[in-house]
Design a protein around this motif. Structure first.
Motif, short mmCIF file in Angstrom:
data_model
loop_
_atom_site.label_atom_id
_atom_site.label_comp_id
_atom_site.label_asym_id
_atom_site.label_seq_id
_atom_site.Cartn_x
_atom_site.Cartn_y
_atom_site.Cartn_z
N LYS A 1 -2.72 2.14 11.89
CA LYS A 1 -2.87 3.50 12.42
C LYS A 1 -1.52 4.22 12.47
CE LYS A 1 -6.83 2.28 15.33
NZ LYS A 1 -7.29 2.04 16.73
N LYS B 1 -6.04 -1.01 -3.70
CA LYS B 1 -6.96 -1.39 -2.63
C LYS B 1 -6.40 -2.64 -1.94
CE LYS B 1 -11.79 -2.48 -1.65
NZ LYS B 1 -13.14 -2.72 -2.25
N ASN C 1 -0.49 5.23 9.11
CA ASN C 1 -1.50 6.07 8.45
C ASN C 1 -1.79 5.61 7.02
OD1 ASN C 1 -3.34 8.21 8.38
ND2 ASN C 1 -1.82 9.62 7.50
N ASN D 1 -0.67 2.70 -4.63
CA ASN D 1 -1.96 2.99 -4.00
C ASN D 1 -3.07 2.11 -4.55
OD1 ASN D 1 -3.79 4.22 -2.31
ND2 ASN D 1 -4.25 5.85 -3.77
N ASN E 1 -4.46 3.56 4.42
CA ASN E 1 -5.88 3.25 4.27
C ASN E 1 -6.08 1.85 3.70
OD1 ASN E 1 -8.66 3.42 4.04
ND2 ASN E 1 -8.59 4.58 2.11
N LYS F 1 0.83 -1.21 0.00
CA LYS F 1 0.00 0.00 0.00
C LYS F 1 0.86 1.26 0.00
CE LYS F 1 -3.90 2.30 0.35
NZ LYS F 1 -4.94 2.26 -0.69
#
Length: 282
Positions: free
Chosen positions: A156, A137, A159, A135, A161, A131
């Motif tokens: 987290k 999924k 950072n 970028n 997604n 990721k």
């Protein structure tokens, strides 16, 4: 009260008394920097700094854990992988340099519109590295709760997604459609005999991260067999593999309709990652 340089010498003496001064030298400096915040150069510049008893106690306790064979990543609370800092500790597999080989092979074959799923995700090392570099999924699936907790923290912390699923990879397989362009995994792949031969420090990690039934091939067989139905046309599957496993894993892939097998070797020229595309007729 002791100075930083005095504490440094106390630590060195402790390693010397346990005949580990040479073997654990690099780990020693990692622990020293982790506790006091100074690298080798910083020790010289701050040698007269006064150290509190609590910091000294923390340093000695961490050194004793190191001497007993506990992995340095557990002692420090993190491991580094593909320019990511990942929180790790008891209950989760520590990311290895060998797995860089798998990530490199995957990145060479990804497109930005791909939907990727990382099975047996552990700390999240592979999925998060992908990721961060492309970028796409990404979904990460991890069964064991302790490992999953680290996975959530690492998402987290970095950072990124991505989606995290706390489930058995074969149970989850039944719940999803044919919607993935890439199914990737560094699954457990060692036999009982191989696990018994692991070095002492590795045995601090969960055995479930290493041991696989069917002489090490259980996860390869079942991921290929069940997850191939979730891979879209022109999609691929990719694994990290153990020493001498390439031939059997390649035959499994071919038998289940995969083709165009790509292989990536590790630094010792041993096949360490394999990737294959699903035939559009399957």
């Amino acid at each position: 009260m002791l100075s930083l340089y005095q504490v440094y010498n106390i630590g060195k003496k402790l390693l010397l008394e346990n005949n580990q001064l040479n073997e654990k030298s690099n780990d020693f400096f990692d622990v020293f920097q982790g506790v006091f915040g100074f690298d080798r150069h910083g020790i010289i510049l701050n040698k007269d700094k006064i150290i509190s008893e609590s910091l000294l106690g923390d340093f000695i306790q961490k050194l004793k854990r190191m001497i007993e064979g506990e992995p340095i990543q557990y002692i420090l609370g993190y491991g580094e992988f593909f320019n990511l800092k990942l929180k790790v500790g008891p209950g989760v597999f520590i990311p290895r340099d060998d797995t860089h080989v798998l990530v490199n092979l995957i990145l060479k074959n990804l497109r930005s519109d791909f939907n990727v799923i990382d099975l047996c995700a552990g700390s999240g090392a592979i999925g998060l590295a992908i990721k961060k570099n492309i970028n796409v999924k990404v979904t990460l699936v991890e069964k064991h709760r302790k490992a999953f907790n680290y996975l959530v923290e690492n998402i987290k912390k970095n950072n990124l997604n991505v989606m995290a699923i706390n489930d058995d990879i074969f149970s989850f397989c039944k719940k999803v459609e044919r919607s993935y362009d890439a199914v990737i995994s560094n699954p457990p792949y060692l036999s009982k005999i191989e696990v018994q031969k692991l070095p002492k420090e590795v045995k601090y990690e969960p055995i479930t991260a290493f041991l696989a039934k069917k002489n090490g091939y259980f996860f390869f067989e079942n991921i290929i067999k069940k997850w191939k139905y979730k891979i879209k046309t022109n999609g691929f599957i990719a694994f990290e593999i153990g020493i001498n496993q390439l031939d059997k894993v390649s035959k499994l892939l071919i038998r289940h309709g995969f083709k165009n097998i790509k292989i990536e070797n590790d630094i010792n020229n041993i096949p360490r990652a394999v990737l294959a595309f699903l035939d559009q007729n399957h």
